[in-house]
Design a protein around this motif. Structure first.
Motif, mmCIF file in Angstrom:
data_model
loop_
_atom_site.group_PDB
_atom_site.id
_atom_site.type_symbol
_atom_site.label_atom_id
_atom_site.label_comp_id
_atom_site.label_asym_id
_atom_site.label_seq_id
_atom_site.Cartn_x
_atom_site.Cartn_y
_atom_site.Cartn_z
ATOM 1 N N ILE A 120 0.837 -1.205 0.000
ATOM 2 C CA ILE A 120 0.000 0.000 0.000
ATOM 3 C C ILE A 120 0.871 1.253 0.000
ATOM 4 O O ILE A 120 0.649 2.189 -0.784
ATOM 5 N N TYR A 128 -6.569 -2.131 -6.482
ATOM 6 C CA TYR A 128 -6.595 -0.671 -6.338
ATOM 7 C C TYR A 128 -6.988 -0.036 -7.662
ATOM 8 O O TYR A 128 -6.937 -0.669 -8.722
ATOM 9 N N TRP A 177 -8.710 1.518 -2.760
ATOM 10 C CA TRP A 177 -8.310 0.143 -2.486
ATOM 11 C C TRP A 177 -9.517 -0.745 -2.255
ATOM 12 O O TRP A 177 -10.546 -0.296 -1.765
ATOM 13 N N LEU A 199 -5.281 -7.209 -2.814
ATOM 14 C CA LEU A 199 -5.602 -5.809 -2.589
ATOM 15 C C LEU A 199 -5.644 -5.142 -3.953
ATOM 16 O O LEU A 199 -4.623 -4.808 -4.546
#
Length: 495
Positions: free
Chosen positions: A345, A405, A375, A403
């Motif tokens: 991240i 995004y 996200w 994850l």
């Protein structure tokens, strides 16, 4: 006289002839549903898109009233070798994805089935709807569905892309809740695809987009949900690092399946803010423990409270601006622990915002509507829920934490289109190189957030891509719906 100078004119003439051919063909048997540029229906439908990026100049609009009528029209267009494009909700902001210059624009506006089964367990939805319509209908029954998180998003585009939704940790992707599709094939026939009939097509439509046919009805599971506790929670720039850590903490251990989050970092003036959509599927419980890493941070604004899904989808829909220009770019990292997720991240966030001055130096601030990096955690609960319903074509592994995004830029003025596109391509390459070097990169790009120049089906895995191509060959053997075929737009399994 230079012969080469006539080539553009020849190409234009060929396209115009194809448009005339398609429109003329449809006029012969379906004249009541075909609309020329001089008509009010054409003027409305040709502009009924979320983003200005999508506006083009079709030769005519074909607005069928039923699946049978759509099938008749598609067969006529194929027989006439006429190009066409198809628009459902018109929310995919990629030029040419759901519109066409000169050819026939097929719009699903009047395919408006919206009915509950007798036991209220299944809702049948036509492709003419946006999710705000569906949620409003279901609200009076105390029900919901695994659809779009923004009210203006169209039904077909979301479900055919997979369908990220508020209830994903309980039911999987929106497509996983579809139990039957009514589909018009490229030869004009209408079939029902489900676990027992055309099961290969049923699987392929769960993330495979419009490569196999045109869906005219989605039969999907309903969800009991009278009210939810939800809203947008925004924190000041000084807390962005803590905010990103909260996102990683949630993603690493999604212990409450009734939850869903969409954290985003957004430039605001000379600073940035962290703003997260928090969703909890409960009519009575607020501030669940799993959200404390976010809600322990002081808020500068909050809309958290009890509301219906319909009300919340209207609220979130107001966060984006229609009728301007936009590009979304998708990406994914995967890991299995908090440290790796947070590192990913932070890496993506830093790369994106370190690049941002290159963009803002070229576009006046008054012309920038929104810049955002958001996200979407997809982990074990979500993916096992998918598997329990038979799985889909997306190819995600339930042993991993994904994850996803989205890089988002919305702006005013087509003069800046190429600048934004070039900046995003450069920035995306830098992010991908960085996440590959860190061992966190995953090739999955969620179709619903992707740019037109991104690869989608390669990220589903070689086995799933080959299976999708096999299904496409079976149901569209002449490649009408593929890249070199008559239907323009959309992501293709043969590219």
């Amino acid at each position: 006289m230079r012969v080469a100078s006539l080539l553009p004119l020849a190409a234009t003439a060929t396209a115009a002839t194809a448009a005339t051919s398609g429109c003329t063909t449809l006029q012969q048997s379906l004249s009541d549903e075909v609309f020329a540029p001089s008509t009010d229906v054409y003027k409305y439908e040709a502009q009924d898109f979320w983003s200005n990026t999508e506006i083009m100049s079709p030769g005519c609009v074909f607005r069928p009233q039923s699946a049978a009528q759509l099938g008749e029209g598609v067969k006529a267009l194929v027989d006439a070798n006429a190009q066409f494009a198809v628009r459902g909700g018109g929310h995919m902001g990629i030029r040419g994805s759901n519109n066409i210059d000169n050819g026939v624009l097929i719009v699903m506006s009047n395919l408006t089935t919206l009915v509950l089964s007798e036991d209220e367990s299944i809702v049948s939805v036509g492709p003419g709807y946006r999710w705000a319509d569906v949620y409003s209908y279901l609200e009076s029954y105390g029900l919901a569905a695994a659809g779009g998180r923004l009210g203006p998003v169209g039904v077909p585009g979301l479900l055919l892309a997979g369908g990220v939704n508020f209830y994903g940790n309980q039911v999987g992707f929106g497509c996983d809740t579809v139990v039957n599709y009514e589909v018009v094939l490229a030869n004009g026939t209408v079939v029902e695809a489900n676990r027992n009939s055309h099961s290969d097509l049923f699987w392929a439509l769960k993330g495979g987009s419009s490569n196999f046919g045109l869906v005219t009805r989605f039969d999907m599971e309903t969800i009991e949900s009278t009210k939810v506790w939800a809203g947008t929670y925004t924190v000041a720039g000084e807390y962005v690092e803590q905010f990103l850590k909260a996102a990683a903490t949630y993603a690493a251990n999604i212990s409450d399946a009734k939850t869903h989050i969409v954290p985003a970092v957004v430039p605001e003036g000379n600073t940035t803010v962290g703003s997260v959509i928090l969703f909890y599927d409960s009519a009575t419980e607020s501030y669940p423990e799993i959200f404390k890493p976010f809600t322990d941070i002081p808020a500068i604004s909050s809309t958290l409270g009890f509301k219906t899904l319909s009300e919340f989808a209207t609220e979130t829909g107001a966060l984006v601006t229609p009728h301007i220009n936009d590009i979304f770019v998708a990406g994914t990292i995967k890991a299995t622990d908090y440290t790796s997720l947070y590192n990913g991240i932070a890496l993506i966030n830093n790369t994106f915002f370190n690049q941002l001055p290159k963009l803002t130096a070229q576009i006046p601030s008054a012309n920038i509507s929104l810049i955002e990096l958001d996200w979407q955690p997809i982990g074990h609960s979500w993916l096992t829920a998918s598997e329990s319903r038979g799985g889909n074509a997306l190819g995600l592994d339930s042993n991993q934490i994904y994850l996803c995004y989205a890089e988002v830029v919305e702006w005013i003025g087509e003069a800046y289109d190429d600048i934004v596109d070039a900046w995003l391509q450069e920035t995306t390459e830098m992010i991908n190189n960085a996440t590959k070097k860190a061992g966190l990169f995953d090739a999955f790009n969620y179709m619903g957030d992707a740019a037109g120049w991104q690869d989608i089906f390669g990220g589903y895995g070689e086995k799933n891509l080959e299976r999708l191509r096999t299904v496409a060959k079976e149901y569209d053997p002449n490649g009408v719906l593929q890249k070199d075929g008559l239907m323009k737009g959309g992501f293709k399994v043969f590219n």
